[in-house]
Enzyme design. Structure first.
Site, short mmCIF file in Angstrom:
data_model
loop_
_atom_site.label_atom_id
_atom_site.label_comp_id
_atom_site.label_asym_id
_atom_site.label_seq_id
_atom_site.Cartn_x
_atom_site.Cartn_y
_atom_site.Cartn_z
N ILE A 191 25.61 45.49 -9.96
CA ILE A 191 25.98 46.85 -10.53
C ILE A 191 26.83 46.87 -11.44
O ILE A 191 27.22 48.09 -11.19
CB ILE A 191 27.50 46.65 -9.60
CG1 ILE A 191 27.48 45.99 -7.65
CG2 ILE A 191 28.56 47.29 -9.33
CD1 ILE A 191 28.93 45.08 -7.54
N GLY B 39 10.05 10.00 -14.99
CA GLY B 39 9.46 9.81 -13.81
C GLY B 39 10.59 10.42 -12.98
O GLY B 39 9.65 10.31 -11.67
N GLU C 211 15.63 10.27 -14.70
CA GLU C 211 14.53 9.85 -15.45
C GLU C 211 13.17 10.71 -15.85
O GLU C 211 13.11 11.08 -15.01
CB GLU C 211 14.00 8.05 -15.73
CG GLU C 211 15.25 7.09 -15.69
CD GLU C 211 14.81 5.95 -15.62
OE1 GLU C 211 13.20 5.68 -14.97
OE2 GLU C 211 15.53 5.32 -15.00
N GLU D 236 23.01 17.54 -9.84
CA GLU D 236 23.31 16.52 -8.84
C GLU D 236 23.54 17.23 -7.58
O GLU D 236 23.27 17.04 -6.57
CB GLU D 236 25.16 17.81 -9.02
CG GLU D 236 25.58 17.06 -10.16
CD GLU D 236 27.40 17.14 -10.12
OE1 GLU D 236 27.66 16.88 -9.04
OE2 GLU D 236 27.98 17.51 -11.28
N SER E 179 14.84 14.15 -8.13
CA SER E 179 15.05 13.92 -7.06
C SER E 179 14.61 12.59 -6.29
O SER E 179 16.04 12.07 -5.61
CB SER E 179 14.17 14.97 -5.73
OG SER E 179 14.33 16.71 -7.02
N THR F 240 23.77 15.10 -19.27
CA THR F 240 24.71 15.98 -19.74
C THR F 240 26.37 15.10 -20.59
O THR F 240 26.45 14.05 -20.11
CB THR F 240 26.06 16.85 -18.38
OG1 THR F 240 25.04 17.48 -17.74
CG2 THR F 240 26.85 18.17 -18.77
C1 LIG Z 1 21.28 20.71 -17.70
C2 LIG Z 1 20.98 19.76 -16.82
C3 LIG Z 1 22.51 19.16 -17.00
C4 LIG Z 1 22.13 17.96 -15.84
N1 LIG Z 1 22.89 16.49 -15.99
C5 LIG Z 1 22.61 15.41 -15.45
C6 LIG Z 1 23.33 14.46 -16.02
O1 LIG Z 1 24.32 14.29 -16.23
N2 LIG Z 1 22.87 12.92 -15.60
C7 LIG Z 1 21.67 12.97 -14.35
O2 LIG Z 1 21.32 11.46 -14.12
N3 LIG Z 1 20.86 14.33 -14.60
C8 LIG Z 1 21.44 15.62 -14.78
N4 LIG Z 1 20.35 16.50 -14.49
C9 LIG Z 1 19.47 15.95 -14.23
C10 LIG Z 1 19.40 16.71 -12.64
O3 LIG Z 1 20.14 16.09 -11.56
C11 LIG Z 1 17.73 16.70 -12.32
O4 LIG Z 1 17.38 17.69 -13.00
C12 LIG Z 1 17.70 17.05 -10.56
O5 LIG Z 1 17.76 16.30 -10.15
C13 LIG Z 1 16.62 17.58 -10.19
O6 LIG Z 1 15.08 16.60 -10.15
P1 LIG Z 1 13.88 16.89 -11.81
O7 LIG Z 1 14.01 18.49 -12.57
O8 LIG Z 1 13.01 15.42 -11.97
O9 LIG Z 1 13.11 17.82 -10.05
P2 LIG Z 1 11.70 17.23 -9.28
O10 LIG Z 1 12.66 16.19 -8.63
O11 LIG Z 1 11.25 16.98 -10.09
O12 LIG Z 1 11.75 18.02 -8.35
C14 LIG Z 1 10.47 19.28 -8.36
C15 LIG Z 1 11.03 20.29 -7.15
O13 LIG Z 1 10.27 19.91 -5.94
C16 LIG Z 1 11.75 19.59 -4.92
N5 LIG Z 1 11.53 18.19 -4.41
C17 LIG Z 1 11.82 17.49 -4.61
N6 LIG Z 1 10.92 16.15 -3.76
C18 LIG Z 1 11.68 17.06 -3.05
C19 LIG Z 1 11.59 16.63 -1.66
N7 LIG Z 1 10.83 15.34 -0.95
N8 LIG Z 1 11.94 17.72 -0.66
C20 LIG Z 1 12.09 18.91 -1.18
N9 LIG Z 1 11.93 19.46 -2.32
C21 LIG Z 1 11.62 18.82 -3.44
C22 LIG Z 1 13.41 19.66 -6.09
O14 LIG Z 1 14.03 20.09 -5.40
C23 LIG Z 1 12.58 20.79 -7.31
O15 LIG Z 1 12.50 22.36 -6.55
C24 LIG Z 1 20.43 17.66 -15.18
C25 LIG Z 1 19.94 18.10 -15.31
C26 LIG Z 1 19.55 19.81 -16.50
C27 LIG Z 1 18.29 20.67 -16.30
#
Ligand SMILES: Cc1cc2nc3c(=O)[nH]c(=O)nc-3n(C[C@H](O)[C@H](O)[C@H](O)COP(=O)(O)OP(=O)(O)OC[C@H]3O[C@@H](n4cnc5c(N)ncnc54)[C@H](O)[C@@H]3O)c2cc1C
Length: 397
Positions: free
Chosen positions: A352, A131, A129, A378, A134, A160
């Site tokens: 390369i 908000g 969502e 994922e 991760s 996706t």
């Molecule tokens: C092309 C695409 C397809 C997707 N498909 C799906 C889908 O089919 N279904 C679905 O539900 N989701 C899907 N996603 C969502 C995807 O799983 C999330 O984007 C991902 O889990 C990261 O969440 P976020 O983008 O909110 O990043 P955030 O959680 O905001 O993270 C931002 C950064 O902070 C880091 N971070 C966050 N918390 C911590 C912590 N505790 N310790 C260290 N580092 C941390 C993260 O690693 C990242 O580098 C998709 C995303 C994309 C771009």
């Protein structure tokens, strides 16, 4: 557990059939698909006809019954040719169909899994969502009880297959106070229900053939038959799906790495500079050696994890806590190393190639853009490291 890495004759025949299919039918469409940023309807239809939307699903539910090992063979071969096609099938199979197989009632399997395994319906999975990425336990889409029904309201993003899906495994909060531990439930949500809208579809760096959609739920009413698994235990469902997904992502990465390495080999043997093919220079040879090492190691890891999941079976009630932890750690390792090694190998292959590797329309330039997402979706690789380190601290190596 025993470690065996021999493929059976049937598995080898399946690999060969998928390779032929991917080379003949998918390879010719990927440049145009990438350029136009279009969902590849015709080739998806062909994959359905071949049974490729149900590779690991048992035959009794309309699948090919080839287990996780067969499924990884399939995604490895598909991953050699195109990352969008592998992401479409993986979102459908790993994240959509497997949770129904693992947690569905017999009725749910007949109603939602069987048509999906036959390719009559497309599935998606929706946890993220605006908000909560991760921190997925902080999701805010609300599932309110109304008599026997549930009423869902909220916004999901980045789904996706979200635009094409007939049904989405969607996680919502049945109790905001409890969060991930008892407060989240998995639902089977059909497209077209009153209050269900597909919103914005994102423009992306890569995997241009996939849709990445917003789903808007405005008081979507669901009967009790649409609860997947137990109320409040949606995270078990989601994590089991992600364990399958992370290994299959490793398999697709393995395919992408081999394609990139082969491109580099071919190019290095044929590109002459300073009077010699560049493959004669040790700097280039060592890059190829590094690629070969990563490919070799990932192959062992992917098929070990796939075999392990096949041996564990699909009844989560039969797993001990330690077996579950072991499976989750292994899947996180495969996902994390697989995606990072794929990025490394593709980057070195591009290097390369020199300037031509940076030109739009070349296979390596597309692979470079396509591969990057595997370090993010994922569960980001930082989150994989959280999962792995927690388990190592808790149980040791
Ligand atoms: C092309 C695409 C397809 C997707 N498909 C799906 C889908 O089919 N279904 C679905 O539900 N989701 C899907 N996603 C969502 C995807 O799983 C999330 O984007 C991902 O889990 C990261 O969440 P976020 O983008 O909110 O990043 P955030 O959680 O905001 O993270 C931002 C950064 O902070 C880091 N971070 C966050 N918390 C911590 C912590 N505790 N310790 C260290 N580092 C941390 C993260 O690693 C990242 O580098 C998709 C995303 C994309 C771009």
């Amino acid at each position: 557990m025993a470690i065996e890495f021999e493929f059976t004759a049937d598995q080898e025949a399946f690999r060969s059939a998928v390779r032929t299919f991917a080379t003949k039918e998918i390879a010719p469409v990927v440049v145009e698909m990438d350029e136009k940023e279009e969902f590849p309807r015709a080739t998806v239809q062909r994959m359905k006809e071949e049974g490729y939307f149900g590779v690991p699903i048992p035959e009794e539910y309309g699948g090919l019954g080839l287990g996780k090992v067969g499924y990884c063979i399939f995604l490895e071969e598909l991953g050699k040719v195109d990352a969008s096609h592998s992401a479409i099938v993986a979102a459908h199979t790993s994240l959509g169909a497997s949770p129904i197989l693992y947690y569905g009632t017999e009725e749910q399997k007949q109603r939602w899994l069987a048509p999906a395994a036959k390719g009559e319906k497309i599935l998606a999975f929706s946890l993220t969502e605006p908000g909560s990425g991760s921190d997925s336990g902080a999701l805010r889409t609300l599932a309110e009880k109304d008599g026997n029904d549930w009423v869902l309201t909220g916004n999901k993003i980045y789904v996706t297959n979200g635009r094409e899906a007939d049904t989405t495994i969607l996680l919502a909060a049945n109790d905001l106070k409890l969060g991930a531990n008892g407060g989240v439930t998995a639902f089977l949500v059909d497209a077209g229900l009153p209050g269900y809208t597909v919103g914005r579809c994102e423009k992306k760096m890569g995997i241009h053939g996939t849709s990445t959609a917003e789903l808007i739920l405005d008081h979507v009413r669901l009967g009790p038959e649409r609860v997947l698994g137990e109320v409040g235990k949606g995270f078990h469902v989601a994590m089991t799906a992600l364990d399958v997904g992370r290994v299959s992502l490793g398999a697709a990465s393995l395919g992408g790495m081999q394609a990139a390495c082969n491109e580099a080999l071919e190019f290095a043997k044929n590109r002459t500079q300073f009077g010699l093919p560049i493959s004669e220079y040790e700097v280039i040879q060592f890059k190829l050696a590094d690629m070969a090492m990563k490919i070799h190691a990932l192959r062992l890891m992917v098929y070990h994890a796939a075999q392990h999941q096949d041996k564990m079976g699909t009844d989560p009630k039969a797993w001990s806590r330690l077996e579950r932890y072991g499976k989750t750690r292994e899947a996180a390792i495969v996902k994390c190393l697989g995606s990072e090694w794929a990025s490394d190998v593709i980057d070195e292959s591009l290097q390369i190639h020199g300037g031509i590797g940076y030109i739009r329309g070349t296979a390596i330039e597309r692979a470079y853009r396509d591969a990057r997402i595997s370090e993010i979706f994922e569960g980001t690789n930082e989150i994989q490291r959280v999962v792995i380190s927690r388990d190592v601290l808790g149980r040791g190596l």
